[in-house]
Design a protein around this motif. Structure first.
Motif, mmCIF file in Angstrom:
data_model
loop_
_atom_site.group_PDB
_atom_site.id
_atom_site.type_symbol
_atom_site.label_atom_id
_atom_site.label_comp_id
_atom_site.label_asym_id
_atom_site.label_seq_id
_atom_site.Cartn_x
_atom_site.Cartn_y
_atom_site.Cartn_z
ATOM 1 N N ARG A 39 6.594 59.183 82.556
ATOM 2 C CA ARG A 39 6.581 59.044 81.106
ATOM 3 C C ARG A 39 5.182 59.353 80.602
ATOM 4 N NH1 ARG A 39 4.587 53.871 79.628
ATOM 5 N NH2 ARG A 39 4.192 52.511 81.421
ATOM 6 N N SER A 40 5.122 59.775 79.359
ATOM 7 C CA SER A 40 3.840 60.141 78.773
ATOM 8 C C SER A 40 3.092 58.886 78.318
ATOM 9 C CB SER A 40 4.074 61.069 77.573
ATOM 10 O OG SER A 40 2.850 61.444 77.001
ATOM 11 N N GLN A 41 1.785 58.837 78.675
ATOM 12 C CA GLN A 41 0.956 57.698 78.277
ATOM 13 C C GLN A 41 -0.455 58.204 78.007
ATOM 14 O OE1 GLN A 41 1.400 53.876 80.396
ATOM 15 N NE2 GLN A 41 -0.805 53.911 80.714
ATOM 16 N N SER A 71 -1.060 61.932 78.915
ATOM 17 C CA SER A 71 -0.814 62.424 80.276
ATOM 18 C C SER A 71 0.411 61.717 80.845
ATOM 19 C CB SER A 71 -2.027 62.185 81.169
ATOM 20 O OG SER A 71 -2.288 60.800 81.293
ATOM 21 N N GLN A 72 0.984 62.296 81.888
ATOM 22 C CA GLN A 72 2.170 61.719 82.502
ATOM 23 C C GLN A 72 1.784 60.731 83.600
ATOM 24 O OE1 GLN A 72 4.530 65.108 83.731
ATOM 25 N NE2 GLN A 72 5.839 64.927 81.937
ATOM 26 N N SER A 104 5.349 68.866 80.745
ATOM 27 C CA SER A 104 4.984 68.461 79.380
ATOM 28 C C SER A 104 5.998 67.505 78.751
ATOM 29 C CB SER A 104 4.864 69.711 78.490
ATOM 30 O OG SER A 104 6.101 70.400 78.424
ATOM 31 N N SER A 155 7.956 64.272 77.485
ATOM 32 C CA SER A 155 7.557 62.922 77.087
ATOM 33 C C SER A 155 8.083 61.907 78.087
ATOM 34 C CB SER A 155 8.090 62.610 75.692
ATOM 35 O OG SER A 155 7.704 63.619 74.772
#
Length: 533
Positions: free
Chosen positions: A278-280, A283-284, A446, A448
């Motif tokens: 997950r995106s945080q 960045s993943q 890329s 989310s």
């Protein structure tokens, strides 16, 4: 219908059928090597010779038409003596390769040697030794195992129409060979391996990999194109080792394309996605599957809260099962009732490849140009769900329609056998996006939220082919650790108990899906009524 008597048993026959075809239809065993219901009859192996009352000599069952009242003896002293003599002749120069031969366990020579052969060999001379030949990119020919049934030669002449294989020499010097510089590499070439009744023609991809009695066969459907070819997936310990054709008179008869035969390779690719992310903070980061799925729904709800109804979409891949597409449509509409359903890209090669028998011009096989299995099924599901919908071409247009320009986030499903994302990401993919896919890609980097998905052979469901025929397939192996079936994810997020069950979803969907079921594994393949000579 004419009736004949075979070894005291009365058999009903179709008019103009051959004796062997009638016996095969009735489930009465007569040994056979060269006969195949999809090929012309040559009566060359001679093991099916039977005694017919009123005819002084033995006759080939495969080439003798039935007549009403005919009395046939396949177990008379003369017939049994012929069977033993033919087996003895075939085994004179056949090497004792059973311990290392890939055909062992499926070999007609082994079976008939036990059933119809002699218990001891009378041959004392040295066996003739012939070289192993490389006859194609995927095919090896062990000439010393060949019994000259010529099934492979007839296939390349009558089905693929390419005629790469031929019989070289005569008598005891006969060999199957290819014409110089013309390897057996046509798009249907792998079928000659399935046709070979002994271990003469072997698949390089399967060579020395597994013993066939360890393999479990699961009925499935080809993922390579929209033809819907029926197949068996042969697996052991969670790994697919080969794909074989499954008879279906309305779709692919006895054959499959090589694209289908080797479509299992990406399932065990090193590029498989197995880690939810997950995106945080731009960045993943890795996450548990449950947390990633919850973040996906929370992110989509946030998009709707900010941009209003009609701001979400679901991209339904033509690699999805119809049941999964239905559940995803339900899920995205539970978050945004006005969400748009978009049919995923369906790559094509431009035109169908049509194979014909050069002798009579009859069409024998078609490889469809549309290289995904369920584009028609996804379109049907979108139509059943109703509401806003669009095609992939509309979604990636440089100047999208107003309703498409409003989309700010969505759920994307891949599952393709190879790279499917355009080199330049369309505007559709610019907002919040949840991706379920099986192979690494620029979009996976890329996303989310990234949810590793199950490949086509790792889940149950149904696909609709280009004819509108809906066919069910079953999971052959479990997904790799870290990946989950799409249906299980949707079940959980929809608040349903238990695990994804394809048949239950089909009943929920209604007709025409509710009526389709897995085929009977014990269904008998019928013989051709008439054979083109």
């Amino acid at each position: 219908m004419p009736k004949i008597t075979v070894d005291g048993k009365i058999i009903e026959c179709k008019d103009r059928q051959m004796v062997l075809q009638a016996c095969n239809d009735a489930g009465y065993a007569i040994p056979q090597y060269c006969y195949h219901p999809g090929l012309s009859i040559v009566a060359s192996c001679r093991i099916c010779l039977v005694e017919v009352e009123g005819i002084p000599k033995l006759v080939p069952a495969c080439q003798t038409p039935v007549r009403d009242g005919m009395v046939v003896h396949s177990k008379s002293p003369k017939s049994v003596a012929n069977q033993k003599q033919v087996m003895e002749y075939l085994l004179i120069n056949h090497p004792l390769d059973c311990p290392v031969c890939d055909q062992a366990g499926e070999c007609h020579l082994q079976d008939y040697s036990y059933e119809y052969g002699r218990s001891q060999s009378r041959f004392e001379e040295d066996k003739a030794k012939k070289p192993k030949k490389d006859v194609g990119d995927h095919i090896l020919l062990y000439s010393d195992r060949c019994i000259m049934c010529t099934r492979c030669v007839r296939f390349t002449r009558e089905v693929s129409g390419t005629s790469e294989l031929y019989v070289d020499g005569r008598g005891y010097r006969e060999e199957i060979d290819i014409f110089p510089g013309k390897p057996c590499n046509n798009k249907l070439a792998g079928n000659v391996v399935d046709l070979c009744p002994v271990g003469a023609l072997l698949d390089k991809e399967f060579l020395f990999k597994q013993r066939v009695w360890l393999l479990k066969s699961i009925p499935s459907i080809s993922p390579a194109d929209s033809g819907g070819e029926n197949i068996y997936l042969d697996q052991n310990e969670g790994k697919i080792h080969r794909i074989r054709p499954r008879y279906n008179a309305e779709v692919n008869t006895w054959w499959i394309s090589d694209d289908t035969r080797y479509s299992w390779k990406n399932i065990h690719s090193d590029k498989r996605l197995t880690r939810p992310q997950r995106s945080q903070y731009g960045s993943q980061v890795e996450a548990t599957y449950g947390k990633a799925a919850e973040d996906a729904v929370a992110g989509l709800r946030e998009v709707v809260a900010k941009n209003g109804p009609g701001s979400l979409y679901a991209l339904l891949s033509p690699m999805m099962a119809c049941e999964e597409a239905w559940l995803l449509g339900k899920l995205i509409r539970s978050i945004d009732p006005e969400a748009m359903l978009i049919s995923g890209p369906a790559p094509t090669t431009g035109h169908d490849e049509i194979f014909k028998n050069p002798a009579n011009g009859k069409q024998t096989f078609v490889i469809k140009a549309e290289k995904v299995p369920n584009a028609a099924g996804v379109r049907r599901v979108i139509e059943m769900l109703g509401g806003a919908h669009a095609t992939w071409e509309d979604a990636i247009a440089d100047e999208p329609k107003p309703e498409l320009a409003k989309l700010k986030g969505g759920w994307i499903v891949g599952g393709y056998l190879s790279e499917w994302i355009p080199k330049k990401n369309p505007k559709l993919f610019s907002g919040f996006k949840v991706l379920q896919d099986i192979l690494a890609s620029s979009l996976a980097d890329s996303a989310s939220v990234l949810l590793p998905a199950a490949a086509w052979a790792e889940k149950d469901g149904c696909w609709e082919n280009h004819q509108g025929k809906i066919q069910v397939f079953a999971a052959a192996i479990p997904p790799p650790e870290g990946a989950r079936r799409e249906g299980d994810v949707y079940y959980r997020l929809l608040g349903r108990s238990g695990f994804y069950h394809a048949e239950s979803v089909r009943k929920e969907m209604g007709e025409p899906f509710a009526a389709v079921k897995l085929p009977d594994a014990n269904a008998v393949e019928p013989a051709f009524e008439f054979v083109e000579l």
